[in-house]
Design an enzyme around this catalytic site. Structure first.
Site, PDB file in Angstrom:
ATOM      1  N   ARG A 194       0.849  -1.190   0.000  1.00  0.00           N
ATOM      2  CA  ARG A 194       0.000   0.000   0.000  1.00  0.00           C
ATOM      3  C   ARG A 194       0.885   1.240   0.000  1.00  0.00           C
ATOM      4  NH1 ARG A 194      -1.863   0.929   4.346  1.00  0.00           N
ATOM      5  NH2 ARG A 194      -1.127  -0.847   5.527  1.00  0.00           N
ATOM      6  N   TYR A 215      -1.095  -3.506  -7.122  1.00  0.00           N
ATOM      7  CA  TYR A 215      -0.895  -4.214  -5.861  1.00  0.00           C
ATOM      8  C   TYR A 215      -2.192  -4.278  -5.036  1.00  0.00           C
ATOM      9  CZ  TYR A 215      -0.171  -5.243  -1.079  1.00  0.00           C
ATOM     10  OH  TYR A 215      -0.348  -5.807   0.153  1.00  0.00           O
ATOM     11  N   GLY A 227      -3.705  -4.071  -1.900  1.00  0.00           N
ATOM     12  CA  GLY A 227      -4.360  -3.063  -1.065  1.00  0.00           C
ATOM     13  C   GLY A 227      -4.728  -1.787  -1.819  1.00  0.00           C
ATOM     14  N   LYS A 275      -9.617  -2.493   1.636  1.00  0.00           N
ATOM     15  CA  LYS A 275      -9.331  -1.320   2.467  1.00  0.00           C
ATOM     16  C   LYS A 275     -10.120  -0.093   1.996  1.00  0.00           C
ATOM     17  CE  LYS A 275      -7.153  -3.769   5.112  1.00  0.00           C
ATOM     18  NZ  LYS A 275      -5.841  -4.122   5.539  1.00  0.00           N
ATOM     19  N   HIS A 286     -10.596  -2.426  11.451  1.00  0.00           N
ATOM     20  CA  HIS A 286      -9.489  -3.282  10.982  1.00  0.00           C
ATOM     21  C   HIS A 286      -9.283  -4.386  12.021  1.00  0.00           C
ATOM     22  CE1 HIS A 286      -5.031  -3.294   9.360  1.00  0.00           C
ATOM     23  NE2 HIS A 286      -5.764  -4.200   8.759  1.00  0.00           N
ATOM     24  N   SER A 299      -1.326  -3.408  10.335  1.00  0.00           N
ATOM     25  CA  SER A 299      -0.972  -4.296   9.234  1.00  0.00           C
ATOM     26  C   SER A 299       0.277  -5.119   9.571  1.00  0.00           C
ATOM     27  CB  SER A 299      -0.710  -3.466   7.981  1.00  0.00           C
ATOM     28  OG  SER A 299      -1.869  -2.729   7.673  1.00  0.00           O
ATOM     29  N   CYS A 348       0.771  -7.316  11.854  1.00  0.00           N
ATOM     30  CA  CYS A 348       1.052  -7.428  13.294  1.00  0.00           C
ATOM     31  C   CYS A 348       0.307  -8.598  13.937  1.00  0.00           C
ATOM     32  CB  CYS A 348       0.730  -6.126  14.002  1.00  0.00           C
ATOM     33  SG  CYS A 348       1.886  -4.820  13.597  1.00  0.00           S
ATOM     34  N   ASN A 400      -2.818 -14.513  12.061  1.00  0.00           N
ATOM     35  CA  ASN A 400      -2.316 -15.557  12.957  1.00  0.00           C
ATOM     36  C   ASN A 400      -3.230 -15.782  14.150  1.00  0.00           C
ATOM     37  OD1 ASN A 400       0.650 -16.701  12.408  1.00  0.00           O
ATOM     38  ND2 ASN A 400       0.370 -14.710  11.436  1.00  0.00           N
ATOM     39  N   ASP A 424      -9.311  -9.867   8.988  1.00  0.00           N
ATOM     40  CA  ASP A 424      -8.803  -8.516   8.695  1.00  0.00           C
ATOM     41  C   ASP A 424      -9.797  -7.390   8.978  1.00  0.00           C
ATOM     42  OD1 ASP A 424      -6.487  -7.045   7.699  1.00  0.00           O
ATOM     43  OD2 ASP A 424      -7.684  -6.558   5.937  1.00  0.00           O
ATOM     44  N   ASN A 437       6.372  -8.425   1.962  1.00  0.00           N
ATOM     45  CA  ASN A 437       4.920  -8.220   1.926  1.00  0.00           C
ATOM     46  C   ASN A 437       4.275  -9.083   0.835  1.00  0.00           C
ATOM     47  OD1 ASN A 437       2.469  -6.970   2.818  1.00  0.00           O
ATOM     48  ND2 ASN A 437       2.529  -5.606   1.041  1.00  0.00           N
ATOM     49  N   ARG A 481       2.031 -12.040  -0.604  1.00  0.00           N
ATOM     50  CA  ARG A 481       0.728 -12.415  -0.033  1.00  0.00           C
ATOM     51  C   ARG A 481       0.109 -13.602  -0.757  1.00  0.00           C
ATOM     52  NH1 ARG A 481      -1.673  -8.686   4.145  1.00  0.00           N
ATOM     53  NH2 ARG A 481       0.018  -7.202   4.424  1.00  0.00           N
ATOM     54  N   TYR A 531       2.040 -16.729  18.830  1.00  0.00           N
ATOM     55  CA  TYR A 531       1.278 -17.681  17.990  1.00  0.00           C
ATOM     56  C   TYR A 531       0.260 -18.473  18.822  1.00  0.00           C
ATOM     57  CZ  TYR A 531       4.841 -16.210  14.720  1.00  0.00           C
ATOM     58  OH  TYR A 531       5.650 -15.441  13.934  1.00  0.00           O
ATOM     59  N   GLY A 532       0.264 -19.805  18.729  1.00  0.00           N
ATOM     60  CA  GLY A 532      -0.738 -20.616  19.437  1.00  0.00           C
ATOM     61  C   GLY A 532      -0.757 -20.357  20.936  1.00  0.00           C
TER      62      GLY A 532
HETATM   63  P1  GTP Z   1      -2.461  -7.559   7.506  1.00  0.00           P
HETATM   64  O1  GTP Z   1      -2.953  -8.612   6.585  1.00  0.00           O
HETATM   65  O2  GTP Z   1      -1.337  -6.737   6.901  1.00  0.00           O
HETATM   66  O3  GTP Z   1      -3.512  -6.671   8.052  1.00  0.00           O
HETATM   67  O4  GTP Z   1      -1.660  -8.283   8.704  1.00  0.00           O
HETATM   68  P2  GTP Z   1      -2.048  -9.236   9.927  1.00  0.00           P
HETATM   69  O5  GTP Z   1      -2.318  -8.390  11.120  1.00  0.00           O
HETATM   70  O6  GTP Z   1      -3.071 -10.225   9.530  1.00  0.00           O
HETATM   71  O7  GTP Z   1      -0.641  -9.950  10.212  1.00  0.00           O
HETATM   72  P3  GTP Z   1      -0.223 -11.490  10.179  1.00  0.00           P
HETATM   73  O8  GTP Z   1      -1.050 -12.344  11.078  1.00  0.00           O
HETATM   74  O9  GTP Z   1      -0.127 -11.901   8.762  1.00  0.00           O
HETATM   75  O10 GTP Z   1       1.241 -11.438  10.829  1.00  0.00           O
HETATM   76  C1  GTP Z   1       2.290 -10.716  10.269  1.00  0.00           C
HETATM   77  C2  GTP Z   1       3.626 -11.172  10.806  1.00  0.00           C
HETATM   78  O11 GTP Z   1       3.643 -11.208  12.240  1.00  0.00           O
HETATM   79  C3  GTP Z   1       3.983 -12.572  10.345  1.00  0.00           C
HETATM   80  O12 GTP Z   1       5.324 -12.574   9.887  1.00  0.00           O
HETATM   81  C4  GTP Z   1       3.821 -13.422  11.565  1.00  0.00           C
HETATM   82  O13 GTP Z   1       4.669 -14.534  11.558  1.00  0.00           O
HETATM   83  C5  GTP Z   1       4.130 -12.456  12.715  1.00  0.00           C
HETATM   84  N1  GTP Z   1       3.382 -12.826  13.950  1.00  0.00           N
HETATM   85  C6  GTP Z   1       2.055 -13.086  14.047  1.00  0.00           C
HETATM   86  N2  GTP Z   1       1.703 -13.433  15.317  1.00  0.00           N
HETATM   87  C7  GTP Z   1       2.841 -13.377  16.047  1.00  0.00           C
HETATM   88  C8  GTP Z   1       3.124 -13.614  17.439  1.00  0.00           C
HETATM   89  O14 GTP Z   1       2.259 -13.946  18.248  1.00  0.00           O
HETATM   90  N3  GTP Z   1       4.423 -13.444  17.826  1.00  0.00           N
HETATM   91  C9  GTP Z   1       5.408 -13.066  16.947  1.00  0.00           C
HETATM   92  N4  GTP Z   1       6.643 -12.918  17.423  1.00  0.00           N
HETATM   93  N5  GTP Z   1       5.179 -12.845  15.627  1.00  0.00           N
HETATM   94  C10 GTP Z   1       3.911 -12.988  15.178  1.00  0.00           C
HETATM   95  C1  SPV Z   2      -2.957  -4.428   5.283  1.00  0.00           C
HETATM   96  O1  SPV Z   2      -2.000  -3.788   4.813  1.00  0.00           O
HETATM   97  O2  SPV Z   2      -3.460  -4.161   6.400  1.00  0.00           O
HETATM   98  C2  SPV Z   2      -3.528  -5.566   4.540  1.00  0.00           C
HETATM   99  C3  SPV Z   2      -3.046  -5.827   3.185  1.00  0.00           C
HETATM  100  O3  SPV Z   2      -4.401  -6.257   5.052  1.00  0.00           O
HETATM  101  S1  SPV Z   2      -3.694  -4.736   2.005  1.00  0.00           S
HETATM  102  O4  SPV Z   2      -4.885  -5.341   1.429  1.00  0.00           O
HETATM  103  O5  SPV Z   2      -2.656  -4.567   1.013  1.00  0.00           O
HETATM  104  O6  SPV Z   2      -4.053  -3.493   2.622  1.00  0.00           O
HETATM  105 MN    MN Z   3      -5.039  -5.489   7.053  1.00  0.00          MN
END
Ligand code: GTP
Ligand code: SPV
Ligand code: MN
Length: 589
Positions: free
Chosen positions: A72, A200, A202, A209, A229, A251, A253, A257, A280, A372, A374, A498-499
């Site tokens: 984006r 791209y 986003g 978005k 979001h 984003s 963060c 997961n 999302d 980034n 996807r 994570y988990g």
């Molecule tokens: P957008 O799609 O951009 O809105 O992102 P999102 O918030 O869905 O992020 P996503 O879950 O794809 O995580 C992005 C990155 O953060 C990845 O590289 C993950 O591996 C990492 N990540 C996610 N959860 C954790 C966590 O609990 N701990 C750590 N250390 N890293 C994490």
């Molecule tokens: C974000 O950036 O928060 C996303 C990916 O979820 S995008 O659709 O490119 O905005």
């Molecule tokens: Mn997002």
């Protein structure tokens, strides 16, 4: 091709866009498999898509964008409200007349030797009272195929729209992909989006978005609902009761997961389960019971590939095994499969990197996939998808969670004292920037409610709207803040994440059910150390205590940043938030 609707509002608008872009041909997307199949074939012939190993990945394709078009672009994204003041201090603004003029100059004749695709789509289950309809006009087959995964497209949407004028008008033109003429214009007062010179996600999948957050946040302000979001997940206890929570993280963060989390073994053995509703975006409304109910307006996941693996996010990986489009990952030429950093320890030797250059993952120091990169995967592929993920009235929300990437300051988890305090917590969120947007990575910035790049109007008014929704809902969700990203002096994460985040979610649910006490602190309620289950973790009570600690010096330093940020909003900052800031200051003395 014959129009698929008689709706004169739609037809008039499409005529206008045709006169501007002058396409060689026009195709209505009816959503049929037959039509999609021929588009995939055409895209493979032209090289826009590359079919992957169909035995390993049935229905999966590969795509690469230009190296200057991989995220984006926030500095190219504009909110074109009639009054500059209404876009607020956190958005770029252009007047509608200037933006339409510039957009027209750029889009004029831009489809002269191309086909224009008209995509009718629904955000939210088709026909649900929570859903909204949009059109995306585009000259990109890649966009058509992605929109078909991310939203519900085709004739069924037009059947619901009938003669209504209530739809979002989206125009996307690839033009020449000229970075200097790349713009993403939003006209919230006209329900209109124009995007040019990008390909791209986003910037060009306009349902996501652009509509479901920027335009929809403004619609929510006018119509008394919220577009956020936020992921949505359900937590099922051994008795079979399911509680739903949403979480707003910036984003890249951790939303995808958390939404697909698999509870640690000990919990699974007892019968705990997690159900994914969305990863999302949430649209939230107050229903008769005074609670906030949420739908996921999307139908797919546009998820970050790097870091996704069997261990970190099994459910996401499984979602991508069929009918998925991969963008800007690495290719393994030996078996025509995809690879990205941390997928496994076996990168391809005979590969192509995300730029299309020959790449040996065993020896190269360069990354194979863009950070980034996807996947676009159908939500229905997800093993943990909730049986209620398409419930037309949504799911009732017990808790809302805010969080970001903070190496220091923010503890693992805390609870706000009230809705009003929770809005303050959300409004002061900060996080390190990621590769999801162009610009520097790893810089801490304020990102209120994870909506800084996505709020379609003045953020001061947005905070007021949040406060107002809490007053209108007689039983609003409890509000929490988490931070999975605290580090030690060596920069290593202190929390396994994570988990294992399920352990924190368990505490959050218990707080909602009044099952555990908490410690009052200057910033809100903190867990008692014994109430976060660390059984089976390589973690001591002392270490957990560190993770839950509130360091007054760093919080006092943070307050300066909050004040500076709040000052931007002038008299459009709600008084309630000033009061909360004063309370925090006094608590930290
Ligand atoms: P957008 O799609 O951009 O809105 O992102 P999102 O918030 O869905 O992020 P996503 O879950 O794809 O995580 C992005 C990155 O953060 C990845 O590289 C993950 O591996 C990492 N990540 C996610 N959860 C954790 C966590 O609990 N701990 C750590 N250390 N890293 C994490
Ligand atoms: C974000 O950036 O928060 C996303 C990916 O979820 S995008 O659709 O490119 O905005
Ligand atoms: Mn997002």
């Amino acid at each position: 091709m014959k129009a698929l609707t008689k709706n004169s509002n739609v037809l008039k608008w499409i005529d206008d866009v045709i006169s501007m872009t002058k396409p060689a041909d026009v195709m209505w997307i009816d959503g049929s498999e037959e039509q999609l199949k021929s588009l995939r074939e055409e895209a493979c012939e032209s090289g826009e898509l590359r079919p992957l190993n169909q035995e390993k990945y049935p229905g999966c394709y590969y795509h690469r964008t230009k190296p200057n078009d991989v995220a984006r672009m926030e500095d190219r994204t504009f909110i074109c409200s009639n009054e500059k003041e209404n876009a607020g201090p956190t958005n770029n603004w252009k007047s509608p007349s200037e933006a339409y003029k510039l957009g027209t100059e750029i889009l004029e004749n831009s489809m002269a030797n191309r086909t224009m695709y008209i995509i009718p789509y629904s955000m939210g289950p088709v026909g649900s009272p929570f859903s909204k309809i949009g059109f995306e006009i585009t000259d990109s087959i890649y966009v058509v195929l992605n929109m078909n995964i991310m939203t519900r497209v085709g004739q069924k949407v037009l059947d619901v729209l009938e003669d209504s004028n209530d739809f979002v008008r989206g125009v996307h033109g690839k033009c020449n992909l000229d970075e200097n003429k790349r713009y993403i214009f939003h006209f919230p007062e006209d329900n209109t989006i124009w995007s040019c010179n990008s390909a791209y996600g986003g910037n060009v999948l306009l349902g996501k978005k652009c509509f479901a957050l920027r335009i929809a946040s403004y619609q929510g302000l006018k119509e008394n609902w919220m577009a956020e979001h936020m992921l949505i997940l359900g937590i099922e206890n051994p008795k079979g009761e399911v509680k739903y929570v949403t979480a707003a993280f910036p984003s890249a963060c951790g939303k995808t997961n958390l939404a697909m989390l698999i509870p640690p073994e000990g919990y699974r053995a007892k019968g705990y389960k997690v159900w994914t509703v969305g990863d999302d975006i949430s649209w939230l409304r107050i229903r008769e019971d005074g609670r906030l109910w949420a739908i996921n307006p999307e139908a797919g996941f546009f998820g970050v590939a790097p870091g996704t693996n069997k261990k970190s996010n099994f459910n996401a990986l499984m979602s991508t095994m069929k009918d998925t489009i991969f963008t800007n990952v690495a290719l393994n030429l030996d078996d025509n499969s995809v690879w990205w950093e941390r997928l496994d320890n076996n990168p391809p030797e005979n590969g192509l990197d995300w730029k299309g250059n020959p790449w040996n993952g065993k020896t190269s120091k360069e990354k194979g996939a863009h950070p980034n990169s996807r996947f676009t995967a159908p939500a229905k592929n997800c093993p943990s998808i909730s049986p209620n993920w398409e419930a037309p009235e949504g799911v009732p929300i017990s808790a809302m969670i805010f969080g970001g990437r903070r190496a220091k300051t923010a503890p693992l988890v805390y609870q706000s004292r009230s809705w009003k305090h929770g809005v303050f917590v959300g409004s002061t969120m900060a996080s390190e920037t990621t590769a999801a947007a162009t610009g520097k990575v790893g810089v801490v910035r304020r990102d209120p409610m994870a909506m800084l790049p996505f709020c379609g109007y003045h953020m001061g008014d947005y905070f007021a709207h949040w406060l107002d929704m809490g007053k209108k809902a007689s039983n609003p969700p409890k509000i929490f803040h988490v931070n999975w990203f605290r580090t030690n002096d060596k920069g290593e994460f202190l929390w396994p994440g994570y988990g294992e985040n399920f352990r924190v979610i368990e505490w959050i649910i218990k707080r909602c059910e009044n099952e555990v006490d908490a410690n009052e602190s200057p910033i809100g309620f903190l867990p008692k150390v014994d109430d976060i289950n660390i059984e089976g973790l390589n973690m001591t009570k002392e270490k957990l205590n560190d993770l839950l600690s509130v360091d007054k010096d760093s919080w006092n330093a943070d307050i300066e940043g909050i004040e500076e940020f709040f000052n931007k909003f002038g008299d459009r900052l709600p008084n309630e938030l000033k009061e909360e800031l004063n309370t925090l200051k006094n608590n930290l003395k």
